[in-house]
Write an enzyme that holds these catalytic residues in place. Structure first.
Site, PDB file in Angstrom:
ATOM      1  N   ASP A  34      -8.036  -5.194  -0.123  1.00 18.41           N
ATOM      2  CA  ASP A  34      -8.495  -6.065  -1.215  1.00 18.41           C
ATOM      3  C   ASP A  34      -8.134  -7.533  -1.011  1.00 18.41           C
ATOM      4  O   ASP A  34      -8.612  -8.382  -1.762  1.00 18.41           O
ATOM      5  CB  ASP A  34      -7.892  -5.573  -2.537  1.00 18.41           C
ATOM      6  CG  ASP A  34      -8.440  -4.205  -2.909  1.00 18.41           C
ATOM      7  OD1 ASP A  34      -7.652  -3.285  -3.174  1.00 18.41           O
ATOM      8  OD2 ASP A  34      -9.678  -4.045  -2.893  1.00 18.41           O
TER       9      ASP A  34
ATOM     10  N   HIS B  12       0.851  -1.194   0.000  1.00 13.72           N
ATOM     11  CA  HIS B  12       0.000   0.000   0.000  1.00 13.72           C
ATOM     12  C   HIS B  12       0.882   1.238   0.000  1.00 13.72           C
ATOM     13  O   HIS B  12       1.939   1.257   0.617  1.00 13.72           O
ATOM     14  CB  HIS B  12      -0.901   0.024   1.241  1.00 13.72           C
ATOM     15  CG  HIS B  12      -2.075   0.927   1.104  1.00 13.72           C
ATOM     16  ND1 HIS B  12      -2.001   2.270   1.355  1.00 13.72           N
ATOM     17  CD2 HIS B  12      -3.347   0.683   0.698  1.00 13.72           C
ATOM     18  CE1 HIS B  12      -3.189   2.820   1.143  1.00 13.72           C
ATOM     19  NE2 HIS B  12      -4.015   1.886   0.736  1.00 13.72           N
TER      20      HIS B  12
HETATM   21  C1  SDX Z   1      -6.170   0.117  -3.001  1.00 17.99           C
HETATM   22  O1  SDX Z   1      -4.376   4.611  -2.036  1.00 17.99           O
HETATM   23  C2  SDX Z   1      -5.344   3.996  -1.440  1.00 17.99           C
HETATM   24  O2  SDX Z   1      -5.781   4.368  -0.385  1.00 17.99           O
HETATM   25  C3  SDX Z   1      -5.897   2.785  -2.195  1.00 17.99           C
HETATM   26  C4  SDX Z   1      -6.935   1.961  -1.465  1.00 17.99           C
HETATM   27  C5  SDX Z   1      -8.213   2.736  -1.220  1.00 17.99           C
HETATM   28  O3  SDX Z   1      -8.968   2.358  -0.301  1.00 17.99           O
HETATM   29  O4  SDX Z   1      -8.511   3.645  -2.041  1.00 17.99           O
HETATM   30  O5  SDX Z   1      -6.427   1.502  -0.222  1.00 17.99           O
HETATM   31  C6  SDX Z   1      -7.332   0.739  -2.308  1.00 17.99           C
HETATM   32  O6  SDX Z   1      -5.895   0.475  -4.120  1.00 17.99           O
HETATM   33  C7  SDX Z   1      -5.335  -0.888  -2.261  1.00 17.99           C
HETATM   34  C8  SDX Z   1      -4.112  -1.402  -3.106  1.00 17.99           C
HETATM   35  C9  SDX Z   1      -4.624  -2.502  -4.031  1.00 17.99           C
HETATM   36  N1  SDX Z   1      -3.582  -2.891  -4.996  1.00 17.99           N
HETATM   37  C10 SDX Z   1      -2.939  -4.077  -4.884  1.00 17.99           C
HETATM   38  O7  SDX Z   1      -3.138  -4.887  -3.981  1.00 17.99           O
HETATM   39  C11 SDX Z   1      -1.970  -4.355  -6.025  1.00 17.99           C
HETATM   40  C12 SDX Z   1      -0.670  -4.957  -5.457  1.00 17.99           C
HETATM   41  N2  SDX Z   1       0.042  -3.896  -4.741  1.00 17.99           N
HETATM   42  C13 SDX Z   1       0.972  -3.105  -5.432  1.00 17.99           C
HETATM   43  O8  SDX Z   1       0.969  -3.042  -6.794  1.00 17.99           O
HETATM   44  C14 SDX Z   1       1.541  -1.919  -4.672  1.00 17.99           C
HETATM   45  O9  SDX Z   1       1.790  -2.332  -3.390  1.00 17.99           O
HETATM   46  C15 SDX Z   1       0.705  -0.648  -4.655  1.00 17.99           C
HETATM   47  C16 SDX Z   1       0.383  -0.195  -6.040  1.00 17.99           C
HETATM   48  C17 SDX Z   1      -0.559  -0.868  -3.901  1.00 17.99           C
HETATM   49  C18 SDX Z   1       1.504   0.428  -3.939  1.00 17.99           C
HETATM   50  O10 SDX Z   1       2.650   0.570  -4.655  1.00 17.99           O
HETATM   51  P1  SDX Z   1       3.624   1.849  -4.462  1.00 17.99           P
HETATM   52  O11 SDX Z   1       3.327   2.578  -3.220  1.00 17.99           O
HETATM   53  O12 SDX Z   1       3.652   2.623  -5.720  1.00 17.99           O
HETATM   54  O13 SDX Z   1       4.989   1.133  -4.194  1.00 17.99           O
HETATM   55  P2  SDX Z   1       5.884   0.522  -5.308  1.00 17.99           P
HETATM   56  O14 SDX Z   1       5.072  -0.061  -6.417  1.00 17.99           O
HETATM   57  O15 SDX Z   1       6.918   1.530  -5.634  1.00 17.99           O
HETATM   58  O16 SDX Z   1       6.525  -0.719  -4.502  1.00 17.99           O
HETATM   59  C19 SDX Z   1       7.643  -0.506  -3.659  1.00 17.99           C
HETATM   60  C20 SDX Z   1       8.464  -1.796  -3.803  1.00 17.99           C
HETATM   61  C21 SDX Z   1       8.737  -2.146  -5.275  1.00 17.99           C
HETATM   62  O17 SDX Z   1       9.982  -2.803  -5.314  1.00 17.99           O
HETATM   63  P3  SDX Z   1      11.222  -1.985  -6.043  1.00 17.99           P
HETATM   64  O18 SDX Z   1      10.815  -1.759  -7.492  1.00 17.99           O
HETATM   65  O19 SDX Z   1      11.386  -0.687  -5.268  1.00 17.99           O
HETATM   66  O20 SDX Z   1      12.399  -2.945  -5.901  1.00 17.99           O
HETATM   67  O21 SDX Z   1       7.673  -2.876  -3.262  1.00 17.99           O
HETATM   68  C22 SDX Z   1       7.437  -3.829  -4.308  1.00 17.99           C
HETATM   69  C23 SDX Z   1       7.669  -3.130  -5.613  1.00 17.99           C
HETATM   70  O22 SDX Z   1       8.088  -4.081  -6.604  1.00 17.99           O
HETATM   71  N3  SDX Z   1       6.036  -4.227  -4.186  1.00 17.99           N
HETATM   72  C24 SDX Z   1       5.591  -5.472  -4.361  1.00 17.99           C
HETATM   73  C25 SDX Z   1       4.211  -5.404  -4.125  1.00 17.99           C
HETATM   74  N4  SDX Z   1       3.852  -4.141  -3.836  1.00 17.99           N
HETATM   75  C26 SDX Z   1       5.000  -3.413  -3.884  1.00 17.99           C
HETATM   76  N5  SDX Z   1       6.230  -6.616  -4.687  1.00 17.99           N
HETATM   77  C27 SDX Z   1       5.443  -7.727  -4.778  1.00 17.99           C
HETATM   78  N6  SDX Z   1       4.087  -7.754  -4.565  1.00 17.99           N
HETATM   79  C28 SDX Z   1       3.458  -6.602  -4.240  1.00 17.99           C
HETATM   80  N7  SDX Z   1       2.131  -6.616  -4.049  1.00 17.99           N
END
Ligand code: SDX
Length: 427
Positions: A361, A304
Site C-alpha cells: 500500500d 506487515h
Molecule cells: C495489507 O495480511 C496481508 O497479506 C495484508 C495485505 C494483503 O495483500 O492482503 O498485504 C494488505 O493489509 C498490507 C498492510 C496495510 N496496513 C498498513 O500499512 C497499516 C500500517 N501497518 C500496521 O498497522 C501493521 O504493520 C500491520 C497491521 C500491517 C501489521 O501489524 P501486526 O502484524 O499486527 O503487528 P503489530 O501491530 O503487533 O506491530 C508489531 C509492533 C508494534 O509495536 P509494539 O506494540 O509491539 O511495541 O510494530 C509496531 C507496533 O506498534 N508497528 C508499527 C507499524 N506497524 C507495526 N509502528 C509504527 N508504524 C507502523 N506502520
C-alpha cells in the site's frame, strides 16, 4: 512417514502429527487437542495458526517471496495480464491461448449491469464512501442473479460475471457520484482498458486509451490478486464456511478490506503523505511520531503480519511509479516524500528492530493518483484486484473435505455464576 510433536503436561503425553507443506513449512496438527486434553490453543490474531492447506499462493515473509500457483509475482507482473492471472489463480494453471480468448469474450459478455441497479446508486447519499457502496451493491447482485453455485459450469459463469460486473459497478459508482452520465463498456476493449474507458470517457470529451496506463493497471491488479490467508480472505472463507451465497460472502470480504489496517491503508497512506506535504511536516517529525508509543499515529503503508522484509509487491509498485509518472509528465511531490520516508525509516533502529518495511500500500496510491483515480476509490481498486483471490480461496475451501464451519473457541474471563437481581433491589 508421519512425524510427531510430543506435548507433555499434567503428567500426560500427547503425540500430535506434524503437517509439512511443499515448501517445507511445518505445522502441528492440533485437531484432536481439546477432545483428548480438554485444552484449546490461544492465539489472538491467529499469527501462529494455520486455518487450512492451500495450493493457491505461497509467501515467505522472511525472504520476501510471493508466488501464485508457484509462479513468482515478479514474472507475472512482467509477462502476464490481470485476466490471465485471474484464470491462473482460479483454475490452478495458465490458460491456453484459446482458453484465454474465451475467458476474455465471456468477461465482455458479462460486463453490463442490470439497469435497475442504477436506481440503487441514485439513493446513496452523495458523500457515501465507494467501499460501502461496493459492499452493498455486490450483496445486491444476488437479487438479480439468484442462482446457486451447483456445478463447475455455473461456478465459472458466476466467477466471470463477478469479475466483470464488479469492475463495471466501480466505474458506475464513480460516474454517478459525480453526477455524470454512466459510460458503458465497449466489446472491443480489454478488461483494464474498459475500466479506464468507463471511468474517464465523457460524451463531450472521448477518453483516449493510454497503453502505458493499461499496462500499469494490469500490473496493479496482478499485484493485488491474492495474498493467502489475509484478513479479508479469511472473512470470505469464514462467511463462505456457513454456506452463505457467494455475493454476501464477497460483500463481507469487501467490508474487511475497507479497514485502514488492511486494504484501506492505500487511502490512508496518500492522506498521510498529503498531510505531510500540505503542513510542511518534517520527515524526522513523522518518523518520531510513528515510534512514539503514546501517539496512535502509525506510518501507514509500513509493516506487515507476514513480510519481515521488503514486500516484493512494493518493490514492483515503486518501479512502476518511477516509470509511469515521468511518461505522464507528472511530478508528484507525494512520491518524493514517500521515498524520503522510506529512506529514513529503513535506516532507523525502530523500524529495523521491528522489521517494518514498505508494504503493497505504500506506493500504490501514488500510481492510482497518476491514473486519475480519486483517493476514496483506492481501496475499491484493491478490491477489484483481490476478487480472483477471494474466489479461488472460497472455492478451494468449499472443495476441501477437511474444512467445515468456522467456529473458533475462547478463554472465558467474565464473572463466575451469580444470581439475577430484581431491578428494585439494584443500587
Ligand atoms: C495489507 O495480511 C496481508 O497479506 C495484508 C495485505 C494483503 O495483500 O492482503 O498485504 C494488505 O493489509 C498490507 C498492510 C496495510 N496496513 C498498513 O500499512 C497499516 C500500517 N501497518 C500496521 O498497522 C501493521 O504493520 C500491520 C497491521 C500491517 C501489521 O501489524 P501486526 O502484524 O499486527 O503487528 P503489530 O501491530 O503487533 O506491530 C508489531 C509492533 C508494534 O509495536 P509494539 O506494540 O509491539 O511495541 O510494530 C509496531 C507496533 O506498534 N508497528 C508499527 C507499524 N506497524 C507495526 N509502528 C509504527 N508504524 C507502523 N506502520
Amino acid at each position: 512417514m508421519t512425524e510427531y510433536a510430543t506435548l507433555t503436561f499434567e503428567g500426560k503425553t500427547l503425540e500430535l502429527p506434524i503437517v509439512t507443506g511443499t515448501e517445507g513449512e511445518k505445522a502441528i496438527d492440533i485437531r484432536m487437542l481439546r477432545q483428548k486434553t480438554g485444552y484449546i490453543t490461544f492465539d489472538p490474531g491467529y499469527g501462529n495458526t494455520g486455518c487450512c492447506k492451500s495450493a493457491i499462493t505461497f509467501m515467505n515473509g522472511e525472504k520476501g517471496i510471493l508466488r501464485y500457483r508457484g509462479i513468482p509475482i515478479e514474472e507475472l507482473a512482467e509477462n502476464s495480464t490481470f485476466v490471465e492471472t485471474s484464470y491462473l489463480l482460479i483454475n490452478g494453471r495458465l490458460p491456453t491461448r484459446k482458453e484465454l480468448t474465451r475467458t476474455s469474450v465471456m468477461l465482455n459478455d458479462f460486463s453490463l449491469v442490470h439497469e435497475d441497479m442504477q436506481n440503487f446508486y441514485q439513493n446513496f447519499p452523495r458523500a457515501s464512501h465507494p467501499m460501502g457502496i461496493l459492499s452493498a451493491m455486490v450483496n445486491a447482485l444476488r437479487s438479480f442473479y439468484p442462482e446457486l453455485v451447483e456445478t463447475d459450469e455455473q461456478t465459472e459463469m458466476i466467477f466471470l460475471r463477478l469479475l466483470s460486473k464488479v469492475r463495471t459497478m466501480a466505474a458506475m459508482s464513480y460516474k454517478i457520484s459525480r453526477g455524470h452520465k454512466v459510460i458503458y463498456p465497449r466489446p472491443d476493449y480489454t478488461y483494464c482498458a474498459n475500466f479506464l474507458h468507463m471511468m474517464f470517457d465523457t460524451p463531450v470529451k472521448p477518453y483516449v486509451i493510454d497503453q502505458d496506463l493499461v499496462r500499469a493497471l494490469n500490473v496493479f491488479w496482478i499485484l493485488h490478486a491474492d495474498h493467502e490467508q489475509n484478513c479479508s480472505t479469511s472473512a470470505v472463507k469464514t462467511v463462505g464456511s456457513a454456506r452463505a451465497n457467494i455475493y454476501a460472502t464477497l460483500s463481507a470480504g469487501i467490508a474487511a478490506l475497507w479497514g485502514p489496517l488492511h486494504g484501506g491503508a492505500n487511502q490512508a497512506v496518500v492522506e498521510m503523505l498529503a498531510k505531510i506535504w500540505k503542513e510542511g511536516l518534517s520527515i524526522e517529525e513523522v518518523i518520531s511520531r510513528a515510534k512514539d508509543k503514546t501517539d496512535p499515529f502509525r506510518l501507514m503503508g509500513f509493516g506487515h503480519r507476514v513480510y519481515k522484509t521488503y514486500d516484493p509487491r512494493a518493490k514492483i509498485m515503486k518501479k512502476i511509479c518511477d516509470r509511469v509518472l515521468p511518461k505522464l509528465n507528472i511530478n508528484d511531490p507525494l512520491l518524493d516524500i514517500a521515498k524520503k520516508l522510506e529512506e529514513v525509516a529503513l535506516n532507523d533502529a525502530y523500524f529495523i528492530d521491528y522489521n517494518l518495511y514498505p508494504n503493497v500500500d505504500f506506493y500504490s496510491g501514488i500510481l492510482l493518483r497518476a491514473m486519475g483515480i480519486p483517493t476514496n476509490m483506492f481501496t475499491v481498486m484493491f478490491a477489484i484486484g483481490r476478487l480472483p483471490g477471494w474466489l479461488a480461496q472460497w472455492k478451494e475451501n468449499l472443495d476441501d473435505p477437511e474444512q467445515k464451519l468456522c467456529r473458533p473457541r475462547q478463554i472465558y474471563t467474565g464473572s463466575n455464576q451469580k444470581p439475577y437481581i430484581p431491578i428494585d433491589d439494584r443500587e
